[in-house]
Design an enzyme around this catalytic site. Sequence first.
Site, PDB file in Angstrom:
ATOM      1  N   GLY A  12       0.846  -1.188   0.000  1.00 45.87           N
ATOM      2  CA  GLY A  12       0.000   0.000   0.000  1.00 45.87           C
ATOM      3  C   GLY A  12       0.875   1.228   0.000  1.00 45.87           C
ATOM      4  N   CYS A  13       0.483   2.219   0.759  1.00 43.99           N
ATOM      5  CA  CYS A  13       1.224   3.477   0.817  1.00 43.99           C
ATOM      6  C   CYS A  13       2.654   3.242   1.302  1.00 43.99           C
ATOM      7  CB  CYS A  13       0.512   4.450   1.753  1.00 43.99           C
ATOM      8  SG  CYS A  13       1.423   5.976   2.020  1.00 43.99           S
ATOM      9  N   PHE A  14       3.622   3.703   0.528  1.00 40.75           N
ATOM     10  CA  PHE A  14       5.012   3.454   0.905  1.00 40.75           C
ATOM     11  C   PHE A  14       5.456   4.244   2.126  1.00 40.75           C
ATOM     12  CE2 PHE A  14       6.032   5.913  -3.281  1.00 40.75           C
ATOM     13  CZ  PHE A  14       5.658   7.141  -2.752  1.00 40.75           C
ATOM     14  N   TRP A  15       4.783   5.334   2.456  1.00 37.99           N
ATOM     15  CA  TRP A  15       5.177   6.126   3.623  1.00 37.99           C
ATOM     16  C   TRP A  15       5.125   5.287   4.897  1.00 37.99           C
ATOM     17  CZ3 TRP A  15       1.320  10.634   2.468  1.00 37.99           C
ATOM     18  CH2 TRP A  15       1.758  11.381   1.378  1.00 37.99           C
TER      19      TRP A  15
END
Length: 177
Positions: free
Chosen positions: A11-14
């Site tokens: 999902g979101c890499f952050w």
Amino acid sequence: MTKQTAILAAGCFWCIESAFNLVKGVISATSGYCGGDAADANYKMVCSGLTEHAEAVLVEFDDEVISYTEILEIFFFLHDPTQLNRQGNDIGRQYRSAIFYLSELQKQQAESLIMQLTQQAIFAGPIITQVVEAMPFYPAEDYHQGYYNENPNQGYCQFIIAPKMAKFADKFSHLIA
């Protein structure tokens, strides 16, 4: 030191980049894009969904301190590997769950861990994480690197990433540097 590399999409890499950068033995975790068919990747292209790239993190680690299997255990903890092409409100193939293996051994270790997690019924549904051969990895733009640490008061960071980081810190305190 034996430097190894893992490429993971959750999902979101952050979210996963910020967690991996805290782990003992991790040399660096870099947000970027992997798994697409375009010759290059950037945030705008990947968000369009037309390149087939996933938001991913390239994790470089010392396997004398932390093993590839431990890296994968953290990866599975940090996201829901039962959601197809999404993580929460982030929807699209760019948010899929994937392990981009760099060797036959990594492939075997990933498949073995998925089998173990499935047998233990750790997740409510079947694990749909792709285990695919690594393709070129493209680092994300500079403003994505260390995003959570640089923007802790941003809404997404406060409501999505901060709770994940708190659960991560509680479960993996023994691995945090």
